[in-house]
Each structure stands twice: as structure tokens, then as C-alpha cells.
Design a protein around this motif. Structure first.
Motif, PDB file in Angstrom:
ATOM      1  N   GLY A   1      24.880  54.393  32.930  1.00 10.90           N
ATOM      2  CA  GLY A   1      23.538  54.113  33.445  1.00 10.90           C
ATOM      3  C   GLY A   1      22.563  53.727  32.348  1.00 10.90           C
ATOM      4  O   GLY A   1      21.726  52.830  32.535  1.00 10.90           O
ATOM      5  N   THR A   2      22.650  54.379  31.207  1.00  7.18           N
ATOM      6  CA  THR A   2      21.763  54.024  30.088  1.00  7.18           C
ATOM      7  C   THR A   2      21.997  52.591  29.642  1.00  7.18           C
ATOM      8  O   THR A   2      21.052  51.827  29.423  1.00  7.18           O
ATOM      9  N   GLY A   3      23.280  52.223  29.526  1.00  9.34           N
ATOM     10  CA  GLY A   3      23.589  50.855  29.128  1.00  9.34           C
ATOM     11  C   GLY A   3      23.124  49.837  30.148  1.00  9.34           C
ATOM     12  O   GLY A   3      22.559  48.791  29.789  1.00  9.34           O
ATOM     13  N   VAL A   4      23.351  50.122  31.429  1.00 14.82           N
ATOM     14  CA  VAL A   4      22.933  49.192  32.486  1.00 14.82           C
ATOM     15  C   VAL A   4      21.420  49.034  32.495  1.00 14.82           C
ATOM     16  O   VAL A   4      20.892  47.911  32.613  1.00 14.82           O
ATOM     17  N   PHE A   5      20.704  50.150  32.360  1.00 13.14           N
ATOM     18  CA  PHE A   5      19.243  50.077  32.382  1.00 13.14           C
ATOM     19  C   PHE A   5      18.720  49.254  31.204  1.00 13.14           C
ATOM     20  O   PHE A   5      17.801  48.445  31.356  1.00 13.14           O
ATOM     21  N   ILE A   6      19.298  49.453  30.029  1.00 15.72           N
ATOM     22  CA  ILE A   6      18.857  48.698  28.847  1.00 15.72           C
ATOM     23  C   ILE A   6      19.096  47.203  29.048  1.00 15.72           C
ATOM     24  O   ILE A   6      18.247  46.366  28.714  1.00 15.72           O
TER      25      ILE A   6
ATOM     26  N   GLY B   1      16.217  44.532  29.330  1.00 13.60           N
ATOM     27  CA  GLY B   1      16.205  43.434  28.366  1.00 13.60           C
ATOM     28  C   GLY B   1      16.106  42.079  29.042  1.00 13.60           C
ATOM     29  O   GLY B   1      15.369  41.190  28.576  1.00 13.60           O
ATOM     30  N   ILE B   2      16.851  41.916  30.138  1.00 17.86           N
ATOM     31  CA  ILE B   2      16.770  40.657  30.882  1.00 17.86           C
ATOM     32  C   ILE B   2      15.356  40.436  31.404  1.00 17.86           C
ATOM     33  O   ILE B   2      14.808  39.328  31.330  1.00 17.86           O
TER      34      ILE B   2
ATOM     35  N   THR C   1      12.896  37.291  30.381  1.00 21.57           N
ATOM     36  CA  THR C   1      12.423  36.334  31.383  1.00 21.57           C
ATOM     37  C   THR C   1      10.907  36.370  31.537  1.00 21.57           C
ATOM     38  O   THR C   1      10.240  35.329  31.498  1.00 21.57           O
ATOM     39  N   ARG C   2      10.344  37.558  31.694  1.00 24.22           N
ATOM     40  CA  ARG C   2       8.898  37.654  31.858  1.00 24.22           C
ATOM     41  C   ARG C   2       8.179  37.329  30.554  1.00 24.22           C
ATOM     42  O   ARG C   2       7.119  36.704  30.554  1.00 24.22           O
ATOM     43  N   GLY C   3       8.750  37.753  29.418  1.00 28.59           N
ATOM     44  CA  GLY C   3       8.136  37.445  28.132  1.00 28.59           C
ATOM     45  C   GLY C   3       8.109  35.958  27.849  1.00 28.59           C
ATOM     46  O   GLY C   3       7.114  35.426  27.332  1.00 28.59           O
ATOM     47  N   ALA C   4       9.206  35.263  28.188  1.00 27.34           N
ATOM     48  CA  ALA C   4       9.240  33.812  27.979  1.00 27.34           C
ATOM     49  C   ALA C   4       8.187  33.112  28.826  1.00 27.34           C
ATOM     50  O   ALA C   4       7.539  32.154  28.371  1.00 27.34           O
ATOM     51  N   ARG C   5       7.991  33.602  30.039  1.00 23.48           N
ATOM     52  CA  ARG C   5       6.974  32.992  30.904  1.00 23.48           C
ATOM     53  C   ARG C   5       5.567  33.209  30.340  1.00 23.48           C
ATOM     54  O   ARG C   5       4.748  32.288  30.322  1.00 23.48           O
TER      55      ARG C   5
ATOM     56  N   VAL D   1       9.734  48.412  37.132  1.00 26.05           N
ATOM     57  CA  VAL D   1      10.694  49.446  36.728  1.00 26.05           C
ATOM     58  C   VAL D   1      11.303  50.193  37.917  1.00 26.05           C
ATOM     59  O   VAL D   1      12.501  50.522  37.882  1.00 26.05           O
ATOM     60  N   PRO D   2      10.564  50.498  39.008  1.00 25.04           N
ATOM     61  CA  PRO D   2      11.216  51.198  40.127  1.00 25.04           C
ATOM     62  C   PRO D   2      12.441  50.478  40.667  1.00 25.04           C
ATOM     63  O   PRO D   2      13.484  51.098  40.894  1.00 25.04           O
ATOM     64  N   TRP D   3      12.340  49.171  40.862  1.00 23.33           N
ATOM     65  CA  TRP D   3      13.491  48.441  41.383  1.00 23.33           C
ATOM     66  C   TRP D   3      14.565  48.268  40.320  1.00 23.33           C
ATOM     67  O   TRP D   3      15.751  48.165  40.652  1.00 23.33           O
ATOM     68  N   ILE D   4      14.195  48.239  39.048  1.00 23.28           N
ATOM     69  CA  ILE D   4      15.201  48.207  37.984  1.00 23.28           C
ATOM     70  C   ILE D   4      16.010  49.501  38.008  1.00 23.28           C
ATOM     71  O   ILE D   4      17.241  49.483  37.855  1.00 23.28           O
ATOM     72  N   LEU D   5      15.330  50.628  38.207  1.00 27.14           N
ATOM     73  CA  LEU D   5      16.043  51.910  38.292  1.00 27.14           C
ATOM     74  C   LEU D   5      16.945  51.957  39.523  1.00 27.14           C
ATOM     75  O   LEU D   5      18.066  52.492  39.464  1.00 27.14           O
ATOM     76  N   THR D   6      16.470  51.414  40.641  1.00 21.75           N
ATOM     77  CA  THR D   6      17.299  51.375  41.846  1.00 21.75           C
ATOM     78  C   THR D   6      18.559  50.559  41.600  1.00 21.75           C
ATOM     79  O   THR D   6      19.676  50.975  41.970  1.00 21.75           O
ATOM     80  N   MET D   7      18.408  49.400  40.974  1.00 20.92           N
ATOM     81  CA  MET D   7      19.575  48.580  40.638  1.00 20.92           C
ATOM     82  C   MET D   7      20.492  49.310  39.651  1.00 20.92           C
ATOM     83  O   MET D   7      21.716  49.223  39.749  1.00 20.92           O
ATOM     84  N   THR D   8      19.890  50.030  38.714  1.00 22.32           N
ATOM     85  CA  THR D   8      20.682  50.767  37.728  1.00 22.32           C
ATOM     86  C   THR D   8      21.566  51.809  38.400  1.00 22.32           C
ATOM     87  O   THR D   8      22.756  51.939  38.077  1.00 22.32           O
ATOM     88  N   VAL D   9      21.002  52.567  39.328  1.00 23.55           N
ATOM     89  CA  VAL D   9      21.777  53.598  40.034  1.00 23.55           C
ATOM     90  C   VAL D   9      22.939  52.964  40.793  1.00 23.55           C
ATOM     91  O   VAL D   9      24.085  53.425  40.714  1.00 23.55           O
ATOM     92  N   PHE D  10      22.664  51.903  41.512  1.00 23.95           N
ATOM     93  CA  PHE D  10      23.704  51.255  42.322  1.00 23.95           C
ATOM     94  C   PHE D  10      24.814  50.680  41.448  1.00 23.95           C
ATOM     95  O   PHE D  10      26.008  50.922  41.690  1.00 23.95           O
TER      96      PHE D  10
END
Length: 358
Positions: free
Chosen positions: A19-24, A28-29, A33-37, A64-73
Motif C-alpha cells: 500500500g505504501t508503494g502504491v500510494f507513492i 507521484g503521478i 500531471t497536475r504540476g505540469a499543468r 487525496v481521498p480518492w487516491i487513498l480509495t484507489m490505493t486500498v483497492f
């Protein structure tokens, strides 16, 4: 120590590491993406360069809430898929343990993260979105020269002046090699160039641009009677746009302000926030039967199915929110039908995986 406790602790360690690796990776993605924009907007002069970091931080807190949801799944799906692939699940089932026995350790991992998602979705993310909108409003009402980027032509908010500066390498950080073109109401245009310049504030709060060692060309285009004035110091008044009241859309409103609201848009936003932690728990349990790997079909089938179900689930939540905001769906019903459908699909998959295989 009981065997089931040892098993749960080992499983939780694996889930925490994955989970730590997936969240990072997901974070990072999102940063890239948002930083480039935002950097592209800063390069074009639409956003001040010194505001990129703050806006990126507010944006990340909002998603971050949806990032955490994706991380759990993804974490549960990844870990249990490995267990099927390495035949650990076959040993588990051969020992008489049902597939539903995985629910307890999975919920032990998912419930704390779902609580974090609830905290972020109901509290921190709306605050971050409000601050981001507030910050953008402040940037939009700053005077034109304050938002200048070196090497770019910048048009004023009133479209009556174009300003260019080469850099801020002058004494005390003053701007160097300044170009200002402005238009007057009588079709007169003026072009001012100066070696250096800086911003100054008068006692009454008015902002002026002080130009030093320059020249001013003034006249009507097409006519030869241009007037040329050389100066040691000149001052240009910086007209600031009107200060606008900071608006607060539903997504940036505090959750307590949404409770009991009769506005449809605000009811839809409240339903979406409540749906986030519930979706986290349902997706965590759904990942258990979805992780099944059939050696004859390869491991790509379950991953494709999981991605489709995840995308459909999130899109249905967004559709339900939109229907509530448009009055097509009662707020009392809200997103619950979507959750019930996913719960039934999860129950059906557990029943299907529990059937003996030939």
C-alpha cells in the motif's frame, strides 16, 4: 500466539508495504500531471510562478481521498492476486478455510484508511478546495505588474496595456529592460522603454511603476508627429481590477454547512463526500473475490474486470451526485442504490468463488 493472529500480522505487513508503494506511485503521478499543468499556466503567464507550489498543495489535498480509495483497492487486489498465483490461496482453501475468512484481515487494513478518507473527504479536502479558490481569487485581483514573468509579454486585465520585462537582475531585485505599450481613448498609443524599474506604493495605497533611464514614444499610428521624451525617472499608475467577493461553491463548503441544506447542488456534494469512505470499504471487500486467478485464462482477465468495476462504480457515484444536484434523484435516496448494487455484486462473486471447481 494463535496461528490466525500470526497470519493476520503477516498479511497486514504485506498490505502495508504494498500500500505504501502504491500510494507513492499514485501520488507521484498526480504531482507530475497536475504540476505540469500548473507549470504550463505559469509559463504562459496565467499563474504567478511563486503560486505554483501552493496551488499544487491545495490540489493534492483535494484529491487525496480518492487516491487513498484507489490505493486500498489496488493493494488488496495486488496482494491477493499474488497469493492465488503462488498457490497460497489453494493451500488456504484446502485447509478448509472459506474465502470469506479473508474479510477480517482485509477490513483490519481497510477500516483505518476508510476513516482517514472520511476525515479528508468531510473536512480537510473541502478546506483545501476553499483555500485554493480563495488563493486563485487573490491572484486574479493582484495588479498586473506583480504577476509578470520575465521574458513574457503580459496584457493587463483591462486589455489597455502590454508589459514586458527581461529579468529581475537589477539593484535590489529591480526589473531590467522594461517595455510598456499602452493605448489611450483618443487612439493615441505610447511605447515606453526603460533600463530599470520597480513597484512602489503611495501613502494612499495606490500602486505605481517607477521607470528609470528610459524613453517614451507617443502618437497616433500612421501619423509622423510622434513625440519622443527621454526621462531619468517616470511613473505609471497601475490600475488594479475590482476586488471580487470570494465565491464558495458547494465542493468548497464545510460539511457542517451542507447538513440540512435545501440546495440541490449542496445535497449532491454531501452525498458524494459520504460515499467516499463507504466506497473504500466496499471496494476493499470486492477485491477479495476479484483477485481470483485462473491459470488457464491468465491473470489479465481479473485485472480488466477489476478496473472496469472500479471505473463504473466511481462514475455511478458521480452520476448519482449529478442527478441529486439536478433534482432527478431524491437526496434521501442519494448514492445508496449504487452502494447496494456493488454490495450485491460482491456477495454474488463470493458465492460464485465458493462453488467447488471441477
Amino acid at each position: 500466539m494463535p496461528k490466525d493472529t500470526l497470519f493476520e500480522r503477516a498479511m497486514l505487513r504485506e498490505l502495508a508495504g504494498v500500500g505504501t508503494g502504491v500510494f507513492i506511485v499514485l501520488l507521484g503521478i498526480m504531482i507530475v500531471t497536475r504540476g505540469a499543468r500548473l507549470l504550463a499556466m505559469a509559463a504562459s503567464g496565467n499563474v504567478s510562478a511563486d503560486a505554483v507550489g501552493a496551488l499544487l498543495g491545495f490540489t493534492l489535498l483535494g484529491v487525496v481521498p480518492w487516491i487513498l480509495t484507489m490505493t486500498v483497492f489496488i493493494t488488496i487486489l495486488w496482494s491477493l492476486t499474488r497469493a492465488w498465483r503462488d498457490h497460497e490461496m489453494a493451500i488456504w482453501l484446502s485447509a478448509g478455510q472459506p474465502l470469506t475468512a479473508w474479510i477480517r484481515p482485509i477490513l483490519t487494513f481497510a477500516v483505518p484508511l476508510a476513516l482517514v478518507v472520511a476525515l479528508l473527504s468531510l473536512g480537510l479536502s473541502p478546506w483545501a478546495k476553499h483555500k485554493s479558490r480563495e488563493y486563485r481569487e487573490v491572484l486574479a485581483t493582484r495588479d498586473d505588474v506583480s504577476a509578470l514573468s520575465p521574458g513574457l509579454f503580459k496584457e493587463s486585465a483591462l486589455a489597455d496595456r502590454v508589459t514586458f520585462i527581461e529579468n529581475f537582475a537589477g539593484k535590489g531585485g529591480a526589473a531590467r529592460n522594461i517595455f510598456v505599450k499602452s493605448a489611450e481613448q483618443d487612439n493615441t498609443q505610447s511605447v515606453t522603454v526603460a533600463a530599470e524599474g520597480y513597484l512602489s506604493s503611495l501613502p494612499d495605497g495606490e500602486r505605481i511603476l517607477v521607470l528609470q533611464n528610459g524613453r517614451r514614444y507617443e502618437g497616433i499610428p500612421g501619423q509622423a508627429n510622434y513625440r519622443v521624451v527621454e526621462f531619468t525617472e517616470a511613473r505609471i499608475r497601475i490600475q488594479e481590477p475590482d476586488r471580487r467577493e470570494i465565491t464558495t461553491p458547494a465542493e468548497a463548503m464545510p460539511t457542517m454547512a451542507l447538513l440540512g441544506s435545501q440546495q440541490l447542488e449542496e445535497q449532491g456534494e454531501l452525498a458524494r463526500r459520504i460515499a467516499s469512505p463507504i466506497a473504500t470499504l466496499l471496494l476493499a471487500i470486492l477485491a477479495i473475490p476479484l483477485a481470483y486467478v485462473n491459470p488457464r485464462m491468465g491473470r489479465g482477465v481479473n485485472l480488466i474486470t477489476a478496473i472496469l468495476l472500479f471505473s463504473i462504480y466511481l462514475n455511478l457515484i458521480n452520476i448519482a451526485q449529478s442527478w441529486i444536484a439536478n433534482g432527478k434523484l431524491p437526496a434521501a435516496i442519494g448514492v445508496w442504490p449504487v452502494h447496494i448494487v456493488i454490495a450485491l455484486i460482491t456477495w454474488g462473486l463470493f458465492r460464485w468463488r465458493a462453488k467447488p471447481r471441477a
